[in-house]
Write a protein that holds these residues in place. Structure first.
Motif, mmCIF file in Angstrom:
data_model
loop_
_atom_site.group_PDB
_atom_site.id
_atom_site.type_symbol
_atom_site.label_atom_id
_atom_site.label_comp_id
_atom_site.label_asym_id
_atom_site.label_seq_id
_atom_site.Cartn_x
_atom_site.Cartn_y
_atom_site.Cartn_z
ATOM 1 N N CYS A 197 0.853 -1.187 0.000
ATOM 2 C CA CYS A 197 0.000 0.000 0.000
ATOM 3 C C CYS A 197 0.890 1.238 0.000
ATOM 4 C CB CYS A 197 -0.893 -0.012 1.237
ATOM 5 S SG CYS A 197 -1.755 1.543 1.500
ATOM 6 N N CYS B 274 0.260 3.165 3.722
ATOM 7 C CA CYS B 274 0.666 2.630 5.022
ATOM 8 C C CYS B 274 1.695 1.505 4.909
ATOM 9 C CB CYS B 274 -0.548 2.164 5.825
ATOM 10 S SG CYS B 274 -1.273 0.634 5.210
ATOM 11 N N THR C 94 -8.270 0.626 -0.436
ATOM 12 C CA THR C 94 -7.415 -0.454 0.047
ATOM 13 C C THR C 94 -8.015 -1.072 1.304
ATOM 14 O OG1 THR C 94 -6.119 1.086 1.387
ATOM 15 C CG2 THR C 94 -5.294 0.635 -0.823
ATOM 16 N N CYS D 190 -6.301 -2.260 3.898
ATOM 17 C CA CYS D 190 -5.547 -1.898 5.112
ATOM 18 C C CYS D 190 -5.989 -0.575 5.712
ATOM 19 C CB CYS D 190 -4.059 -1.877 4.797
ATOM 20 S SG CYS D 190 -3.663 -1.057 3.244
ATOM 21 N N CYS D 191 -5.947 0.504 4.928
ATOM 22 C CA CYS D 191 -6.198 1.821 5.526
ATOM 23 C C CYS D 191 -7.251 2.606 4.756
ATOM 24 C CB CYS D 191 -4.897 2.611 5.624
ATOM 25 S SG CYS D 191 -4.134 2.895 4.011
HETATM 26 ZN ZN LIG Z 1 -2.791 1.032 3.495
#
Ligand SMILES: [Zn+2]
Length: 320
Positions: A47, A50, A72, A74-75
């Motif tokens: 990513c 992050c 995404t 993840c974040c």
């Molecule tokens: Zn991320």
């Protein structure tokens, strides 16, 4: 060897589209990493915000983007729509090669010949797509694509129905000179500064290597017409054609480097900078507009791949 015609169309098309989507996914890596001088194999995709490693199931071409709804895992940062777009272009390209080019092959074509042609045309098409996106963002086309593509075109001329070896060499040579002579060599003599057409000359050379002189001429003519129309449309709707942000940043970075350097190093950097077509800021107005020409040459070359016979029929007045 089994023949191409022995495989059902749905099967050939499905396999080809899956291959095209996956190669499109790899192409995203090329478009991002090559201009930044990064390795294509390492590190694995993370990513950009992050740094979390992207899981393989989120990386599934096109459908991964849809499943994640463009954010995404993840974040939840926004994924550029360029990623699914390039993947989709890879899939569509592969589909078009099967239904337009492979379908037109003689029915006795062995499957391995058809597969070789599919991969050759995919290499051409994907290279042109990568060249377009890199040129749009950075205003240059990497030699790896133009020179590499030319070599593949020349080497494969005898395997493809497009032209023969002589035609490929003549097309590549004349194609290059057609742009290099007026827009680089003469421009430099007359104006005393570097023209900005080397990448474009190499793209027309590439078209010539794949499709002979008619292909090079078509790429130049159709590319110019479509580029001019696009420039007019952008100019009329937005009032100006801005240079890409990355180009402004790259120029500022270069100026910072020169500012910081001293002595011989500084001289060398200044000399190098002056050879760079992006050294000067774009002149105002339509004529000074800095619009990448590469994408239009690439588009015209793809048009020739799929509709070249129609152009030849019109040019030479024979029925195909
Ligand atoms: Zn991320």
């Amino acid at each position: 060897m089994p023949l191409l015609i022995e495989f059902p169309t749905w099967f050939t098309v499905s396999v080809a589209v899956a291959v095209g989507l996956s190669l499109g996914s790899f192409l995203n890596v090329v478009i991002y990493r090559v201009p930044r001088g990064m390795s294509l194999s390492r590190p694995p995709s993370t990513c950009p915000r992050c740094g979390t490693l992207i899981r393989f199931y989120d990386n599934i071409p096109f459908f991964g983007y849809l499943a994640l709804r463009g954010k995404t895992r993840c974040c939840k940062s926004r994924i550029s729509p360029r990623y699914p777009l390039v993947e989709l272009m890879g899939g569509l390209l592969s589909w078009a090669i099967v239904v337009v080019r492979l379908d037109a092959l003689p029915s006795a074509t062995p499957i391995h010949v058809a597969v070789a042609l599919l991969f050759l045309y995919l290499a051409l098409g994907l290279g042109l797509i990568a060249a377009s996106f890199i040129d749009l963002e950075h205003m240059y086309v990497p030699d790896a694509i133009t020179l590499g593509g030319t070599v593949v075109g020349l080497a494969s001329a005898g395997l493809r129905p497009d032209t023969d070896y002589t035609g490929a060499f003549v097309g590549a040579a004349v194609g290059f000179v057609m742009i290099w002579l007026p827009f680089d060599y003469l421009y430099r003599k007359l104006r005393g500064r570097t023209g900005m057409a080397m990448g474009d000359a190499k793209l027309v050379m590439l078209a010539g290597a794949w499709f002979g002189l008619p292909g090079a001429v078509f790429a130049l003519l159709a590319g110019s017409v479509q580029g001019t129309i696009a420039a007019l449309v952008i100019y009329l709707t937005r009032g100006s054609i801005e240079e890409p942000e990355a180009v402004t940043q790259e120029r500022a970075e270069m100026e910072r480097l020169i500012e910081a350097a001293e002595g011989e190093e500084r001289e060398r950097l200044i000399e190098e900078f002056e050879k760079d077509p992006i050294a000067q800021e774009a002149e105002p107005g339509l004529l000074g507009a800095r619009l990448a020409f590469g994408p239009f040459l690439a588009l015209a070359t793809l048009e020739y791949l799929f509709f070249g016979e129609l152009w030849l029929a019109w040019l030479f007045g024979y029925e195909v």
